[in-house]
Design a protein around this motif. Structure first.
Motif, PDB file in Angstrom:
ATOM      1  N   UNK A   1       0.835  -1.201   0.000  1.00 50.88           N
ATOM      2  CA  UNK A   1       0.000   0.000   0.000  1.00 50.88           C
ATOM      3  C   UNK A   1       0.867   1.246   0.000  1.00 50.88           C
ATOM      4  N   UNK A   2       0.322   2.297  -0.558  1.00 47.76           N
ATOM      5  CA  UNK A   2       1.035   3.568  -0.576  1.00 47.76           C
ATOM      6  C   UNK A   2       1.367   4.009   0.860  1.00 47.76           C
ATOM      7  N   UNK A   3       2.538   4.569   1.054  1.00 48.58           N
ATOM      8  CA  UNK A   3       3.041   5.076   2.345  1.00 48.58           C
ATOM      9  C   UNK A   3       3.435   3.984   3.342  1.00 48.58           C
ATOM     10  N   UNK A   4       3.289   2.727   2.923  1.00 46.78           N
ATOM     11  CA  UNK A   4       3.681   1.624   3.802  1.00 46.78           C
ATOM     12  C   UNK A   4       5.216   1.545   3.887  1.00 46.78           C
ATOM     13  N   UNK A   5       5.726   1.260   5.070  1.00 47.81           N
ATOM     14  CA  UNK A   5       7.171   1.015   5.233  1.00 47.81           C
ATOM     15  C   UNK A   5       7.396  -0.487   5.241  1.00 47.81           C
ATOM     16  N   UNK A   6       8.433  -0.944   4.607  1.00 42.93           N
ATOM     17  CA  UNK A   6       8.715  -2.374   4.666  1.00 42.93           C
ATOM     18  C   UNK A   6      10.191  -2.671   4.468  1.00 42.93           C
ATOM     19  N   UNK A   7      10.600  -3.848   4.953  1.00 44.62           N
ATOM     20  CA  UNK A   7      11.974  -4.299   4.749  1.00 44.62           C
ATOM     21  C   UNK A   7      11.992  -5.238   3.555  1.00 44.62           C
ATOM     22  N   UNK A   8      12.883  -4.986   2.622  1.00 43.17           N
ATOM     23  CA  UNK A   8      12.933  -5.830   1.423  1.00 43.17           C
ATOM     24  C   UNK A   8      14.382  -6.193   1.103  1.00 43.17           C
ATOM     25  N   UNK A   9      14.510  -7.180   0.217  1.00 36.20           N
ATOM     26  CA  UNK A   9      15.830  -7.508  -0.314  1.00 36.20           C
ATOM     27  C   UNK A   9      15.783  -7.296  -1.829  1.00 36.20           C
ATOM     28  N   UNK A  10      16.795  -6.631  -2.362  1.00 32.32           N
ATOM     29  CA  UNK A  10      16.806  -6.343  -3.794  1.00 32.32           C
ATOM     30  C   UNK A  10      17.416  -7.501  -4.572  1.00 32.32           C
ATOM     31  N   UNK A  11      16.800  -7.799  -5.717  1.00 30.87           N
ATOM     32  CA  UNK A  11      17.245  -8.962  -6.485  1.00 30.87           C
ATOM     33  C   UNK A  11      17.759  -8.584  -7.864  1.00 30.87           C
ATOM     34  N   UNK A  12      17.455  -7.372  -8.311  1.00 29.92           N
ATOM     35  CA  UNK A  12      17.811  -7.037  -9.692  1.00 29.92           C
ATOM     36  C   UNK A  12      17.905  -5.517  -9.832  1.00 29.92           C
ATOM     37  N   UNK A  13      18.283  -5.097 -11.061  1.00 27.54           N
ATOM     38  CA  UNK A  13      18.402  -3.681 -11.369  1.00 27.54           C
ATOM     39  C   UNK A  13      17.676  -3.487 -12.705  1.00 27.54           C
ATOM     40  N   UNK A  14      16.807  -2.477 -12.808  1.00 27.96           N
ATOM     41  CA  UNK A  14      16.145  -2.245 -14.093  1.00 27.96           C
ATOM     42  C   UNK A  14      17.149  -1.618 -15.050  1.00 27.96           C
ATOM     43  N   UNK A  15      16.783  -1.541 -16.335  1.00 31.41           N
ATOM     44  CA  UNK A  15      17.735  -0.945 -17.268  1.00 31.41           C
ATOM     45  C   UNK A  15      17.866   0.556 -17.036  1.00 31.41           C
ATOM     46  N   UNK A  16      16.947   1.135 -16.244  1.00 33.05           N
ATOM     47  CA  UNK A  16      17.110   2.541 -15.863  1.00 33.05           C
ATOM     48  C   UNK A  16      17.952   2.710 -14.608  1.00 33.05           C
ATOM     49  N   UNK A  17      18.370   1.594 -14.021  1.00 36.45           N
ATOM     50  CA  UNK A  17      19.258   1.683 -12.870  1.00 36.45           C
ATOM     51  C   UNK A  17      18.548   1.713 -11.522  1.00 36.45           C
ATOM     52  N   UNK A  18      17.254   1.386 -11.476  1.00 36.04           N
ATOM     53  CA  UNK A  18      16.549   1.307 -10.183  1.00 36.04           C
ATOM     54  C   UNK A  18      16.651  -0.123  -9.647  1.00 36.04           C
ATOM     55  N   UNK A  19      16.724  -0.254  -8.320  1.00 34.79           N
ATOM     56  CA  UNK A  19      16.741  -1.582  -7.708  1.00 34.79           C
ATOM     57  C   UNK A  19      15.361  -2.219  -7.796  1.00 34.79           C
ATOM     58  N   UNK A  20      15.319  -3.564  -7.900  1.00 33.95           N
ATOM     59  CA  UNK A  20      14.048  -4.279  -7.960  1.00 33.95           C
ATOM     60  C   UNK A  20      13.957  -5.224  -6.766  1.00 33.95           C
ATOM     61  N   UNK A  21      12.890  -5.060  -5.966  1.00 38.52           N
ATOM     62  CA  UNK A  21      12.597  -6.015  -4.895  1.00 38.52           C
ATOM     63  C   UNK A  21      11.280  -6.686  -5.252  1.00 38.52           C
ATOM     64  N   UNK A  22      11.060  -7.904  -4.734  1.00 40.78           N
ATOM     65  CA  UNK A  22       9.792  -8.565  -5.065  1.00 40.78           C
ATOM     66  C   UNK A  22       9.093  -9.049  -3.800  1.00 40.78           C
ATOM     67  N   UNK A  23       7.776  -8.771  -3.751  1.00 43.30           N
ATOM     68  CA  UNK A  23       6.937  -9.294  -2.671  1.00 43.30           C
ATOM     69  C   UNK A  23       5.975 -10.266  -3.340  1.00 43.30           C
ATOM     70  N   UNK A  24       6.074 -11.550  -3.040  1.00 43.91           N
ATOM     71  CA  UNK A  24       5.270 -12.592  -3.715  1.00 43.91           C
ATOM     72  C   UNK A  24       5.290 -12.403  -5.228  1.00 43.91           C
ATOM     73  N   UNK A  25       6.418 -12.097  -5.786  1.00 38.99           N
ATOM     74  CA  UNK A  25       6.533 -11.946  -7.239  1.00 38.99           C
ATOM     75  C   UNK A  25       6.136 -10.557  -7.744  1.00 38.99           C
ATOM     76  N   UNK A  26       5.607  -9.707  -6.870  1.00 38.91           N
ATOM     77  CA  UNK A  26       5.154  -8.358  -7.268  1.00 38.91           C
ATOM     78  C   UNK A  26       6.346  -7.389  -7.197  1.00 38.91           C
ATOM     79  N   UNK A  27       6.737  -6.806  -8.337  1.00 35.65           N
ATOM     80  CA  UNK A  27       7.963  -6.007  -8.321  1.00 35.65           C
ATOM     81  C   UNK A  27       7.785  -4.586  -7.774  1.00 35.65           C
ATOM     82  N   UNK A  28       8.781  -4.163  -7.013  1.00 34.90           N
ATOM     83  CA  UNK A  28       8.819  -2.790  -6.486  1.00 34.90           C
ATOM     84  C   UNK A  28      10.131  -2.162  -6.956  1.00 34.90           C
ATOM     85  N   UNK A  29      10.019  -1.016  -7.611  1.00 32.73           N
ATOM     86  CA  UNK A  29      11.200  -0.340  -8.164  1.00 32.73           C
ATOM     87  C   UNK A  29      11.642   0.775  -7.242  1.00 32.73           C
TER      88      UNK A  29
END
Ligand code: SAH
Length: 459
Positions: free
Chosen positions: A8-36
């Motif tokens: 949800x918007x404004x939610x704080x969470x702890x994540x682990x990053x698994x990838x980098x987009x081609x724009x250079x943002x980190x990618x974390x996944x929650x149940x397969x749902x990507x967060x940039x």
């Protein structure tokens, strides 16, 4: 993937990053749902705040890094975060090169559906000294407290931030920009003001031929007058003996496009010269010329190697610009045909051939996808085709003509791995095999990656 976003918007969470987009943002996944998350790196653990939620993905802000990547470094540039011109300065250079190689491999597999057990992607060819590499500065002007400032647009705004040094820019260009700003300030010249479409000085462009030591300065202004012209030019020439050409380009329009249609030489020549390898090029204010001369040589050498010329071949260079690759090829081929859409660039290409006493290169202005089918109808058949299209890749009609003409080899030079992958698929379906792909780091510290691919016709 869940249908309801798991965040949800404004939610704080702890994540682990698994990838980098081609724009250079980190990618974390929650149940397969990507967060940039801008600025995060693969393998890092961090607390993030969700800033925007879409149906299939979300964006977050990096709040606190709990475990740092081994490849994280302090960005050397003091305005790195405000500027946005570079995206990867927080990643070590070795990390950047590995990221670019992986990105190319991933895209060839995902978009191109290439059989990656068959295609070799080589490690990215990087620079020994990946700073101060750009031979061209293009800087917007503004005003602060009545004085000229020159720098960059703050990310996602129209506000100009003053900049004293750009670490990927050649020192000579930096010095020239500063000096011109100072000199014009002494004479009280006014910057163009976008909001009110008022004022005069819009952009300054400086181009430095690193192999010849020749410099061109271009004033891009709203009107074609030039207050205090004589005195200002004298000061510039006195301060920078490298200057061989000073040009004014007039852009009266309300637009983001930098250049206007009118270009006048104020002092010196219409061109400066630069060399790549043993070939000399005349470069005018509006010509496309690669911005990283050291890596351009690496790129062109690779393209030439992949073309495997013996001296007997007919070669087509599509999207040839001012004939840079064509003239490299011409020295090793029987005949080269170059085609390019900008007529001025073709004029430059012809002049460049003459300048180097190259007589076996012919150039035509037009769309590659229209001119090459025409050549084919006239009986011109290439043994090798080199393409170097802009970011959107090759036109379908051009790919079809390649499949009809069936050159033994295709060398594809690309500044966008996504469209490269798409076009390689078409060529593979039509009977070509992609053998190897060489990523070249033309733009260190940015997300951009250049590639050369070698394809052969299956017998
Ligand atoms: N090979 C050159 C230029 C590559 S940039 C070099 O290395 O310097 C891509 C070039 O493609 C640009 O010069 C652009 O003007 C040109 N171009 C874009 N669309 C085109 C088209 N449809 N047909 C031919 N040239 C095109």
């Amino acid at each position: 993937m869940k249908t309801n976003p798991p965040v949800e918007k404004n939610e704080y969470m702890d994540v682990q990053f698994v990838d980098l987009t081609h724009e250079g943002a980190g990618v974390a996944k929650i149940d397969g749902f990507p967060i940039f998350v801008p600025n995060a790196l693969p393998d890092e653990k961090a607390q993030i705040k969700i800033t925007r939620v879409k149906k299939g993905y979300a964006f977050g802000r990096l709040m606190e890094i709990k475990e740092k990547s081994l490849h994280r470094q302090e960005a050397p540039c003091p305005v790195y975060k405000q500027c946005g011109g570079c995206q990867l300065q927080h990643l070590t250079y070795a990390g950047q090169l590995a990221f670019k190689e992986k990105q190319v491999r991933d895209v060839l597999e995902r978009i191109g559906k290439l059989d990656m057990s068959r295609v070799t992607v080589h490690p990215t060819l990087g620079m020994d000294e990946p700073w101060r590499y750009r031979n061209k500065a293009q800087v917007p002007l503004g005003e602060r407290e009545g004085a000229l400032i020159a720098g960059f647009y703050q990310q996602r705004t129209h506000e100009i931030i003053n900049m004293d040094a750009c670490l990927i820019q050649h020192e000579k260009n930096d010095q020239a920009v500063q000096a011109i700003k100072d000199i014009c300030n002494q004479f009280g010249l006014r910057a163009y003001e976008e909001a009110r479409h008022k004022g005069w000085f819009r952009h300054i462009m400086v181009r430095y031929g690193v192999n010849t030591g020749e410099m061109m300065i271009v004033f891009i202004t709203k009107t074609n007058d030039f207050p205090h012209k004589k005195a200002i030019l004298e000061k510039i020439i006195e301060r920078f003996p490298a200057v061989k050409s000073i040009v004014q380009n007039v852009n009266p329009k309300r637009t983001n496009v930098i250049f206007g249609d009118e270009t006048n030489v104020l002092w010196g020549e219409e061109y400066i010269y630069d060399t790549i390898g043993d070939i000399r090029f005349a470069i005018s204010a509006r010509s496309f010329y690669q911005v990283n001369p050291e890596q351009t040589k690496v790129l062109y050498d690779k393209a030439l190697e992949y073309a495997e010329l013996t001296g007997k071949e007919t070669v087509i260079d599509a999207y040839c610009g001012i004939g840079t690759i064509s003239l490299f090829l011409a020295k090793k081929a029987e005949k080269v045909y170059g085609v390019e859409i900008v007529p001025e660039a073709i004029e430059d290409a012809k002049r460049n051939a003459e300048l180097n006493n190259i007589t076996n290169a012919e150039f035509a202005a037009g769309e590659a996808e229209a001119v090459i089918p025409n050549w084919y109808e006239q009986g011109i058949k290439a043994d090798t085709i080199v393409v170097d299209p802009p970011r959107k890749g090759c036109d379908e009609a051009l790919l079809r003509t390649i499949l009809d003409m069936k050159p033994k080899r295709v060398v594809y030079v690309s500044c966008n791995p996504g469209t490269l992958a798409r076009d390689l698929r078409v060529l593979e379906d039509g009977g070509y095999e992609t053998q190897e792909v060489q990523p070249v780091d033309m733009f260190p510290h940015t997300m951009h990656v250049e590639c050369v691919a070698r394809l052969t016709l299956k017998s």
